[in-house]
Motif scaffolding. Structure first.
Motif, PDB file in Angstrom:
ATOM      1  N   ASN A  14       0.681  -1.186   0.032  1.00  0.00           N
ATOM      2  CA  ASN A  14      -0.028   0.161  -0.131  1.00  0.00           C
ATOM      3  C   ASN A  14       0.913   1.234  -0.107  1.00  0.00           C
ATOM      4  OD1 ASN A  14      -2.979  -1.398   0.146  1.00  0.00           O
ATOM      5  ND2 ASN A  14      -2.013  -1.869   2.159  1.00  0.00           N
ATOM      6  N   VAL A  15       0.369   2.318  -0.646  1.00  0.00           N
ATOM      7  CA  VAL A  15       1.201   3.575  -0.781  1.00  0.00           C
ATOM      8  C   VAL A  15       0.598   4.493   0.152  1.00  0.00           C
ATOM      9  CG1 VAL A  15       1.925   5.632  -2.228  1.00  0.00           C
ATOM     10  CG2 VAL A  15       1.470   2.985  -3.438  1.00  0.00           C
ATOM     11  N   THR A  16      -0.695   4.285   0.489  1.00  0.00           N
ATOM     12  CA  THR A  16      -1.331   5.488   1.304  1.00  0.00           C
ATOM     13  C   THR A  16      -2.185   4.629   2.508  1.00  0.00           C
ATOM     14  OG1 THR A  16      -3.474   5.712   0.226  1.00  0.00           O
ATOM     15  CG2 THR A  16      -1.799   7.002  -0.701  1.00  0.00           C
ATOM     16  N   SER A  17      -2.564   5.463   3.407  1.00  0.00           N
ATOM     17  CA  SER A  17      -3.355   4.684   4.654  1.00  0.00           C
ATOM     18  C   SER A  17      -4.713   4.680   4.245  1.00  0.00           C
ATOM     19  CB  SER A  17      -3.154   5.562   5.847  1.00  0.00           C
ATOM     20  OG  SER A  17      -3.574   6.879   5.866  1.00  0.00           O
ATOM     21  N   LEU A  18      -5.063   5.325   3.116  1.00  0.00           N
ATOM     22  CA  LEU A  18      -6.327   5.164   2.491  1.00  0.00           C
ATOM     23  C   LEU A  18      -6.541   4.838   1.222  1.00  0.00           C
ATOM     24  CD1 LEU A  18      -7.216   8.835   3.590  1.00  0.00           C
ATOM     25  CD2 LEU A  18      -8.078   6.877   4.807  1.00  0.00           C
ATOM     26  N   PRO A  19      -6.098   3.489   0.879  1.00  0.00           N
ATOM     27  CA  PRO A  19      -5.992   2.854  -0.482  1.00  0.00           C
ATOM     28  C   PRO A  19      -7.489   2.934  -1.342  1.00  0.00           C
ATOM     29  CG  PRO A  19      -6.023   1.314   1.406  1.00  0.00           C
ATOM     30  CD  PRO A  19      -6.006   2.428   2.059  1.00  0.00           C
ATOM     31  N   PHE A  20      -8.351   2.898  -0.644  1.00  0.00           N
ATOM     32  CA  PHE A  20      -9.704   2.824  -1.485  1.00  0.00           C
ATOM     33  C   PHE A  20      -9.815   4.146  -2.034  1.00  0.00           C
ATOM     34  CE2 PHE A  20     -10.302  -0.473   1.774  1.00  0.00           C
ATOM     35  CZ  PHE A  20     -10.490  -1.543   0.868  1.00  0.00           C
ATOM     36  N   ASP A  21      -9.188   5.427  -1.541  1.00  0.00           N
ATOM     37  CA  ASP A  21      -9.800   6.565  -2.277  1.00  0.00           C
ATOM     38  C   ASP A  21      -8.588   6.978  -2.707  1.00  0.00           C
ATOM     39  OD1 ASP A  21     -12.304   7.206  -1.187  1.00  0.00           O
ATOM     40  OD2 ASP A  21     -11.348   7.655   0.866  1.00  0.00           O
ATOM     41  N   TYR A  22      -7.352   6.726  -2.348  1.00  0.00           N
ATOM     42  CA  TYR A  22      -6.107   6.932  -2.892  1.00  0.00           C
ATOM     43  C   TYR A  22      -5.089   6.073  -3.097  1.00  0.00           C
ATOM     44  CZ  TYR A  22      -7.723  11.622  -0.871  1.00  0.00           C
ATOM     45  OH  TYR A  22      -8.520  12.715  -0.645  1.00  0.00           O
ATOM     46  N   GLU A  23      -5.220   5.247  -4.446  1.00  0.00           N
ATOM     47  CA  GLU A  23      -4.319   3.955  -4.345  1.00  0.00           C
ATOM     48  C   GLU A  23      -3.042   4.264  -4.624  1.00  0.00           C
ATOM     49  OE1 GLU A  23      -4.482  -0.456  -6.795  1.00  0.00           O
ATOM     50  OE2 GLU A  23      -5.699   1.451  -7.449  1.00  0.00           O
ATOM     51  N   LEU A  24      -2.664   4.827  -5.745  1.00  0.00           N
ATOM     52  CA  LEU A  24      -1.231   5.150  -6.256  1.00  0.00           C
ATOM     53  C   LEU A  24      -0.687   6.093  -5.441  1.00  0.00           C
ATOM     54  CD1 LEU A  24       0.665   4.154  -8.265  1.00  0.00           C
ATOM     55  CD2 LEU A  24      -0.108   5.604  -9.787  1.00  0.00           C
ATOM     56  N   ASN A  25      -1.254   7.097  -5.018  1.00  0.00           N
ATOM     57  CA  ASN A  25      -0.934   8.018  -4.012  1.00  0.00           C
ATOM     58  C   ASN A  25      -1.890   9.188  -3.973  1.00  0.00           C
ATOM     59  OD1 ASN A  25       0.859   9.600  -2.236  1.00  0.00           O
ATOM     60  ND2 ASN A  25       2.627   9.493  -3.574  1.00  0.00           N
ATOM     61  N   TYR A  26      -1.744  10.127  -3.028  1.00  0.00           N
ATOM     62  CA  TYR A  26      -2.682  11.141  -2.638  1.00  0.00           C
ATOM     63  C   TYR A  26      -2.830  11.795  -4.010  1.00  0.00           C
ATOM     64  CZ  TYR A  26      -2.341   9.753   2.144  1.00  0.00           C
ATOM     65  OH  TYR A  26      -2.735   8.986   3.151  1.00  0.00           O
ATOM     66  N   ASP A  27      -3.864  12.394  -4.515  1.00  0.00           N
ATOM     67  CA  ASP A  27      -4.099  13.303  -5.744  1.00  0.00           C
ATOM     68  C   ASP A  27      -5.017  14.431  -5.356  1.00  0.00           C
ATOM     69  OD1 ASP A  27      -6.589  12.155  -5.600  1.00  0.00           O
ATOM     70  OD2 ASP A  27      -6.079  10.523  -7.375  1.00  0.00           O
ATOM     71  N   ASN A  28      -5.402  14.930  -6.318  1.00  0.00           N
ATOM     72  CA  ASN A  28      -6.408  16.160  -6.400  1.00  0.00           C
ATOM     73  C   ASN A  28      -5.921  17.160  -5.294  1.00  0.00           C
ATOM     74  OD1 ASN A  28      -8.210  15.004  -8.358  1.00  0.00           O
ATOM     75  ND2 ASN A  28      -8.577  13.526  -7.049  1.00  0.00           N
TER      76      ASN A  28
END
Length: 307
Positions: A14-28
């Motif tokens: 996993n890249v982030t602690s919120l993989p369902f919302d931010y899989e590859l990395n935090y965006d937007n």
């Protein structure tokens, strides 16, 4: 906080602690916030990412540096094991970015020793997990004069907390039969199918009652695991035991991480919380909310400067 279940989570790639919302990395909006901080830095700037998890913010810094030819020097540190190897196996396109990040992992921030100073110190969903009494003044020493600290922390009114409440209700269905502790002990002792059967039978009964009144993406896979343990032939169980163990370890760790999040979520409820972490040399410049796709609040940012 136990670093064991977080290390297990990062070992999944996993890249982030919120993989369902931010899989590859935090965006937007989150990525835009961090890119706004990196944009203010000079070439060859030194960045320290604290409580880095699996390096999500450090990766954003490395990406910005690469795209803008900034040559940042980036250090990522965490109490758990930062598992770039597992992450790049899962997401090969991140392999070039991790080469530009120095890791200092498996060390508590309270115990971390560094002999250099930084232009920017960052942390996202991390500082809340630390002991303010033990780290007060440390960040000041690591920060250059006029250096900046940028934090994204759990917001008190965040929609994430509402989701956490729903998830906690789902996970807690099995608390009454001490499912998580019993299964953890059984799995660690390499329990046989026969030894696992009683606890999974109880779990199936509890889950069946709950699932009569609602659907649940968290509970449904657990009842499927119960069915497997209770109905599989010895050959089927032997073939599927590795996947069962992996699922149970992930389940127990997920509940433990959720409990961690609840413990720290209100850590920064006081407006002057930062005075318990930093000396008077560090001044609050700005604070505000960060949203996900302009829909729900995912955190609150804080910007500081060393006088």
């Amino acid at each position: 906080m136990s670093k064991e279940h977080w290390s297990e989570f990062w070992a999944q790639g996993n890249v982030t602690s919120l993989p369902f919302d931010y899989e590859l990395n935090y965006d937007n909006e989150i990525a835009a916030f961090w890119n706004g901080q990196f944009e203010l830095l000079n070439d060859n700037a030194q960045i320290l990412d604290l409580c880095s998890g699996n390096g999500a913010i450090a990766l954003l810094a490395a990406k910005y540096s690469q795209e803008h030819d900034k040559n940042f020097s980036i250090v990522a540190t965490d109490a758990a094991k930062i598992n770039f190897e597992a992450m790049t196996r899962r997401y090969s396109l991140l392999a070039d970015l991790v080469k530009n990040i120095t890791i200092k992992d498996e060390v508590l921030l309270e115990d971390l020793e560094l002999n250099q100073s930084f232009d920017l110190i960052t942390s996202q969903y991390g500082l809340e997990y630390t002991d303010s009494a033990k780290i007060k003044g440390k960040l000041d020493l690591w920060l250059k004069d006029n250096g900046k600290i940028a934090l994204v922390c759990h917001a008190q009114t965040s929609d994430i907390k509402e989701r956490m409440n729903r998830e906690k209700l789902e996970y807690s269905v099995l608390d009454g039969i001490q499912f998580y502790s019993r299964v953890k002990k059984l799995i660690r002792n390499s329990a046989s199918q026969k030894e696992l059967a009683p606890v999974f039978k109880e779990a199936r009964a509890e889950l069946s009652k709950t699932l009569l009144t609602r659907t649940s993406p968290i509970l449904q896979p657990i009842i499927q695991a119960c069915q497997f343990v209770l109905t599989a032939t010895p050959e089927q169980y032997k073939a599927g035991k590795i996947n069962l163990k992996r699922f149970i370890v992930q389940l127990v760790s997920a509940y433990a991480r959720l409990k961690d999040l609840f413990k720290v979520h209100n850590q920064f409820a006081r407006e002057d919380w930062y005075k318990f972490y930093f000396s008077d040399q560090v001044e609050l410049l700005k604070t505000g909310a960060i949203f996900h796709k302009q829909q729900y609040e995912v955190g609150k940012f804080f910007l500081f400067e060393k006088k």
